[in-house]
Design a protein around this motif. Structure first.
Motif, PDB file in Angstrom:
ATOM      1  N   LEU A   1     -16.155   6.628 -55.033  1.00 50.53           N
ATOM      2  CA  LEU A   1     -17.405   7.015 -54.363  1.00 50.53           C
ATOM      3  C   LEU A   1     -18.234   5.799 -53.969  1.00 50.53           C
ATOM      4  CD1 LEU A   1     -18.617  10.094 -56.406  1.00 50.53           C
ATOM      5  CD2 LEU A   1     -18.291  10.004 -53.947  1.00 50.53           C
ATOM      6  N   ARG A   2     -18.119   4.745 -54.759  1.00 50.57           N
ATOM      7  CA  ARG A   2     -18.902   3.546 -54.483  1.00 50.57           C
ATOM      8  C   ARG A   2     -18.251   2.663 -53.434  1.00 50.57           C
ATOM      9  NH1 ARG A   2     -19.762   1.782 -60.065  1.00 50.57           N
ATOM     10  NH2 ARG A   2     -21.482   3.000 -60.915  1.00 50.57           N
TER      11      ARG A   2
ATOM     12  N   ALA B   1     -15.073  14.376 -57.166  1.00 51.15           N
ATOM     13  CA  ALA B   1     -16.368  14.728 -57.747  1.00 51.15           C
ATOM     14  C   ALA B   1     -16.600  16.236 -57.701  1.00 51.15           C
ATOM     15  CB  ALA B   1     -17.486  13.997 -57.021  1.00 51.15           C
ATOM     16  N   VAL B   2     -16.154  16.887 -56.635  1.00 56.17           N
ATOM     17  CA  VAL B   2     -16.378  18.330 -56.546  1.00 56.17           C
ATOM     18  C   VAL B   2     -15.251  19.129 -57.181  1.00 56.17           C
ATOM     19  CG1 VAL B   2     -17.822  18.126 -54.500  1.00 56.17           C
ATOM     20  CG2 VAL B   2     -15.383  18.638 -54.249  1.00 56.17           C
TER      21      VAL B   2
ATOM     22  N   SER C   1     -26.186   9.077 -50.391  1.00 55.90           N
ATOM     23  CA  SER C   1     -25.632   8.930 -49.039  1.00 55.90           C
ATOM     24  C   SER C   1     -24.896  10.188 -48.587  1.00 55.90           C
ATOM     25  CB  SER C   1     -24.708   7.723 -49.005  1.00 55.90           C
ATOM     26  OG  SER C   1     -23.784   7.800 -50.066  1.00 55.90           O
TER      27      SER C   1
ATOM     28  N   ARG D   1     -13.660   6.984 -50.116  1.00 55.08           N
ATOM     29  CA  ARG D   1     -14.871   7.747 -50.421  1.00 55.08           C
ATOM     30  C   ARG D   1     -14.602   9.247 -50.391  1.00 55.08           C
ATOM     31  NH1 ARG D   1     -19.966   5.009 -50.090  1.00 55.08           N
ATOM     32  NH2 ARG D   1     -21.018   6.921 -49.506  1.00 55.08           N
ATOM     33  N   GLU D   2     -13.804   9.644 -49.397  1.00 50.48           N
ATOM     34  CA  GLU D   2     -13.454  11.066 -49.313  1.00 50.48           C
ATOM     35  C   GLU D   2     -12.727  11.508 -50.586  1.00 50.48           C
ATOM     36  OE1 GLU D   2     -11.041  12.283 -45.911  1.00 50.48           O
ATOM     37  OE2 GLU D   2     -10.153  13.833 -47.195  1.00 50.48           O
TER      38      GLU D   2
ATOM     39  N   ARG E   1     -23.468  22.527 -50.809  1.00 49.79           N
ATOM     40  CA  ARG E   1     -22.160  22.266 -51.412  1.00 49.79           C
ATOM     41  C   ARG E   1     -22.274  22.209 -52.935  1.00 49.79           C
ATOM     42  NH1 ARG E   1     -19.824  16.703 -49.699  1.00 49.79           N
ATOM     43  NH2 ARG E   1     -21.422  16.028 -51.151  1.00 49.79           N
TER      44      ARG E   1
ATOM     45  N   ASN F   1     -22.500  11.894 -48.604  1.00 53.08           N
ATOM     46  CA  ASN F   1     -21.056  12.016 -48.841  1.00 53.08           C
ATOM     47  C   ASN F   1     -20.468  13.313 -48.315  1.00 53.08           C
ATOM     48  OD1 ASN F   1     -20.273   9.595 -49.951  1.00 53.08           O
ATOM     49  ND2 ASN F   1     -20.969  10.175 -51.988  1.00 53.08           N
ATOM     50  N   LEU F   2     -20.799  13.613 -47.062  1.00 56.63           N
ATOM     51  CA  LEU F   2     -20.137  14.749 -46.426  1.00 56.63           C
ATOM     52  C   LEU F   2     -18.858  14.246 -45.766  1.00 56.63           C
ATOM     53  CD1 LEU F   2     -23.219  16.423 -44.734  1.00 56.63           C
ATOM     54  CD2 LEU F   2     -22.156  17.044 -46.896  1.00 56.63           C
ATOM     55  N   LEU F   3     -17.866  15.119 -45.669  1.00 57.92           N
ATOM     56  CA  LEU F   3     -16.640  14.728 -44.968  1.00 57.92           C
ATOM     57  C   LEU F   3     -16.943  14.645 -43.478  1.00 57.92           C
ATOM     58  CD1 LEU F   3     -13.837  16.871 -46.643  1.00 57.92           C
ATOM     59  CD2 LEU F   3     -14.657  14.599 -47.233  1.00 57.92           C
TER      60      LEU F   3
ATOM     61  N   PHE G   1     -23.058  18.093 -57.391  1.00 57.31           N
ATOM     62  CA  PHE G   1     -23.572  16.747 -57.139  1.00 57.31           C
ATOM     63  C   PHE G   1     -24.292  16.668 -55.807  1.00 57.31           C
ATOM     64  CE2 PHE G   1     -20.065  15.760 -60.025  1.00 57.31           C
ATOM     65  CZ  PHE G   1     -20.690  14.892 -60.890  1.00 57.31           C
TER      66      PHE G   1
ATOM     67  N   PHE H   1     -25.670  13.369 -53.537  1.00 57.13           N
ATOM     68  CA  PHE H   1     -25.646  11.909 -53.537  1.00 57.13           C
ATOM     69  C   PHE H   1     -26.702  11.349 -52.602  1.00 57.13           C
ATOM     70  CE2 PHE H   1     -21.389  13.505 -54.335  1.00 57.13           C
ATOM     71  CZ  PHE H   1     -21.059  12.868 -55.507  1.00 57.13           C
TER      72      PHE H   1
ATOM     73  N   SER I   1     -27.792   5.162 -63.384  1.00 63.24           N
ATOM     74  CA  SER I   1     -26.598   5.640 -62.681  1.00 63.24           C
ATOM     75  C   SER I   1     -25.457   5.920 -63.654  1.00 63.24           C
ATOM     76  CB  SER I   1     -26.147   4.614 -61.651  1.00 63.24           C
ATOM     77  OG  SER I   1     -27.020   4.620 -60.558  1.00 63.24           O
TER      78      SER I   1
ATOM     79  N   LEU J   1     -15.181  11.811 -53.337  1.00 63.73           N
ATOM     80  CA  LEU J   1     -15.977  13.023 -53.216  1.00 63.73           C
ATOM     81  C   LEU J   1     -15.171  14.244 -53.631  1.00 63.73           C
ATOM     82  CD1 LEU J   1     -18.588  14.428 -52.105  1.00 63.73           C
ATOM     83  CD2 LEU J   1     -17.072  15.097 -50.250  1.00 63.73           C
ATOM     84  N   ARG J   2     -13.939  14.313 -53.139  1.00 65.55           N
ATOM     85  CA  ARG J   2     -13.098  15.459 -53.492  1.00 65.55           C
ATOM     86  C   ARG J   2     -12.932  15.557 -55.002  1.00 65.55           C
ATOM     87  NH1 ARG J   2     -10.298  18.015 -49.390  1.00 65.55           N
ATOM     88  NH2 ARG J   2     -10.507  17.073 -47.333  1.00 65.55           N
TER      89      ARG J   2
END
Lengths: 417, 293
Positions: A414-415, A329-330, B97, A322-323, B158, B99-101, B93, B95, B51, A326-327
């Protein structure tokens, strides 16, 4: 994203799972530690041997019975060759007319014997030799007198103690000179104690006792006989006039002994004439074999350690899917993710390497402390090797997990649950 | 920004997934335009393709066919690294959930997009973004030390920090209680109204969708309706902000701890005429201060 940034991220990720990180590093720590420890000790041994040989003088030749080939180093004096060196051989070599490039030749008869004084009994190396031995070996008497030609002629029961033997055999304050000790039950009078020579471990004379070689041949080791019944010598030591005459002197001795031993033109010598450089070569080849063996052990250990790192990195990639998503995604590109995980694997491996190095040095110190004359030698080579190898291990075994991470699709990542 | 030039323009976009033997047609020809400064809600039942549409709008995925122009750039044929760059520079983005580290401070979380942009002054920019969402006093907290609403605000910071053209939010209030959800909608409305940031979000709650002026409904991978809302709900008008409003009245005239607030500096002239709106502006600041205490 800079490399420093990557290092910081890696350290944070690794410190989040401290125990796991350390356990993962263990393979590398042990591998590198073992190599460093044994390399340092090996270096120390080599240095010690070199110093010892140099202190004995570099213009010495050692004549051993039997053919000493590189394939069987160190076997010389232990074997009982068919055609041993005899007193006659020594006398011929000692003849200035036959070997003009020699200053002197010294006979040596070596054997182990029980040396006792009072209730103390030690099993020691007893060397039978002659009157010029101290000159040739650069070795001096501290107290008393060395063996005289009369002692030799009369097979006198006199003995000279190495400094350490004197310490161990006699209580402090008990003066050894003119006391009687027993060697294999035979009484001997102590006529001298030698100066401390140092050099530890293998051949320190401090642990030797010396007797006239005739005494050794007749009284202590009467079983050392040639097939024809002549007393034999363990080796003959020859001092050459100068270092640049070593080759000539060697040739003179070889010709002389080939004649005396009736060796025909094409046959091989049944003796060996070696000099310090040869000994260092032989020793070097032993160290070389040892290093090769060590290298193999280290390679296996590093391989296992590397697989451990790869394994844990794969787990880490899965855990942090997931990390990664996310990385991405950004805005993280493939190379960012690749670098991040590769640096993490390398930091893991490099830290292991550094810890292993520290452990290795401590281990080397511990081994070296067992012998007072042996010092472990930390070389820059060892440090560079350890860091280099562990970095490469991290790189090689980190690349697969890192590639896997970098190729994750952001949506799937992410999912991921 | 040029209001006539569409920020997002998709034409006949389809997306087909291959799930083993089965082809799943998630989008069957969607066309729409979003203009700068719009606040748009996308609604639809699950499986309607919302989605998938968000993923394509967010450059996380590419359409199987059709065209996607983002700010005039064709995103359709881009490779992964190009898409990453688009995501980094043009899109923020949020989300469901968060999605923070984990084990990472709010500040470091907000800095993340700047890290990949190779930006300077990351700390200052990240702090500014956190202050904008009212978390200026929480920058060193880790996610597990923040409430759900606060975590989502960190996520919004963010999304904001790279000054993207558009913020995409996938059910941003889905994991939040209604009060926190309202806070988030409030922030979105403020950002949209005062910073002119284009925001598109997916929701299945009609109440949440009514905070926008435009609602796009999807069904079976197609646009069912694209309607405008005459009087969008203002998050500040909701009953659950009454407590905060009371506090605002109570502390009327008290200073705002110097934090640059949306209320004081960036109020639109037309909103200043509406007393309720002004009041709620200050509530945002008060709420931030209250939670930070």
């Amino acid at each position: 994203m800079s490399i420093i940034e990557s290092f910081r991220i890696a350290l944070r990720a690794l410190s989040a799972n401290k125990l796991r990180s350390i356990l993962t590093m263990l393979g590398i720590i042990i591998g590198v530690g073992a190599v460093i420890a044994l390399m340092s000790v090996g270096q120390g041994v080599q240095q010690m041997v070199t110093e010892q040989l140099q202190s004995a003088g570099s213009n010495l030749l050692i004549i051993l019975p039997g053919k000493l080939s590189d394939a069987q180093p160190g076997g010389g004096t232990q074997r009982r060759p068919a055609n041993p060196l005899t007193n006659g051989d020594w006398r011929a070599i000692n003849d200035p007319l036959l070997t003009p490039d020699l200053i002197a030749a010294v006979p040596e008869v070596d054997g182990y014997a029980d040396v006792s004084h009072g209730k103390t009994t030690l099993r020691l190396n007893v060397t039978g030799t002659n009157d010029v031995f101290p000159n040739v070996r650069n070795y001096a008497v501290q107290e008393g007198r060395w063996i005289s030609p009369e002692d030799i002629a009369g097979q006198a029961r006199v003995v000279i103690l190495g400094s350490k033997v004197a310490e161990e055999l006699f209580a402090p304050g008990d003066f050894p000179l003119d006391q009687t000790i027993r060697i294999n039950g035979i009484p001997f009078r102590v006529i001298a104690v030698m100066e401390e020579k140092g050099g530890g471990g293998f051949g320190s004379f401090d642990n030797y006792v010396f007797v006239p070689f005739t005494t050794a041949q007749q009284r202590l080791f009467p079983y050392l006989r040639s097939p024809r019944g002549e007393p034999t010598l363990s080796l003959i030591l020859a001092k050459v006039v100068s270092e640049d005459r070593l080759d000539e002197a060697t040739a003179q001795i070889e010709n002389l002994l080939r004649q005396r031993h009736n060796i025909t033109f094409l046959n091989e010598d049944d003796f060996s004439v070696i000099n310090q450089a040869d000994i260092l070569d032989i020793f070097g080849s032993i160290i070389g074999v040892m290093n090769l063996f060590l290298g193999g052990v280290a390679a296996i250990s590093l391989l296992v350690g590397g697989i451990g790192i790869m394994n844990i990195m794969l787990v880490s990639v899965t855990e942090r899917t997931r990390e990664i998503g996310l990385r991405k995604a950004v805005g993280a590109k493939r190379r960012h993710i690749l670098t991040q995980f590769l640096v993490e694997a390398m930091v893991l491996s490099l830290l292991g390497g550094i810890l292993g190095m520290i452990l290795g040095f401590i281990g080397a110190q511990a081994i070296a402390s067992l012998s007072e004359d042996l010092q472990s030698v930390v070389t820059l080579d060892a440090i560079l090797l350890a860091t280099g190898v562990s970095t490469v291990v991290g790189l090689v075994f980190g690349i697969f997990p890192a590639l896997r991470a970098s190729q994750l699709h952001p949506i799937d990542a992410l999912r991921y649950e | 920004m040029d209001q006539n030039h569409a920020l997002i323009e998709i034409k006949d976009v389809t997306k087909v997934y291959q799930m083993g033997e089965v082809e799943v047609r998630a989008l069957r020809g969607v066309s729409l335009e979003v203009h700068p400064g719009e606040l748009v809600a996308i609604m639809g039942p699950s499986g309607s393709g919302k989605s998938t549409l968000m993923n394509i709008l967010g450059a996380l995925d590419v359409p199987t066919s059709g065209r996607y122009l983002l700010d005039g750039q064709d995103v359709g044929g881009m490779d992964d690294d190009h898409l990453a760059e688009i995501r980094n520079r043009k899109i923020g983005f949020v989300f469901q959930s968060f999605n923070l580290l984990p084990r990472t401070s709010a500040l470091a979380n907000v800095e993340l997009p700047l890290v990949y942009a190779g930006a300077k002054n990351r700390r200052e920019q990240a702090i500014a973004a956190l202050e904008l969402v009212g978390l200026g006093d929480r920058i060193h907290h880790n996610p597990n030390e923040l409430s759900g609403g606060q975590q989502q605000r960190v996520a919004i910071a963010r999304a904001l920090v790279n000054e993207p053209n558009i913020i995409l939010a996938d059910e941003p209030t889905g994991n939040l209680d209604s009060k926190s959800g309202a806070e988030i909608m409030r922030i979105f409305q403020d950002l949209n109204a005062q910073q002119d940031i284009t925001i598109i979000f997916v929701t299945h709650e009609p109440e949440i969708a009514e905070h926008t002026r435009r609602i796009i409904r999807l069904q079976d991978g197609q646009v069912l309706s694209d309607s405008s809302v005459k009087n969008p709900r203002q998050a500040g008008d909701r009953a659950y902000t009454r407590r905060a409003r009371d506090i605002a009245h109570h502390e009327n005239g008290a200073d705002n701890n110097g934090a640059p607030s949306l209320a004081e500096e960036k109020i639109h002239p037309d909103e200043q005429s509406d007393p309720g709106s002004v009041e709620t502006q200050s509530i945002v600041t008060q709420m931030g201060a209250e939670e930070g205490a």
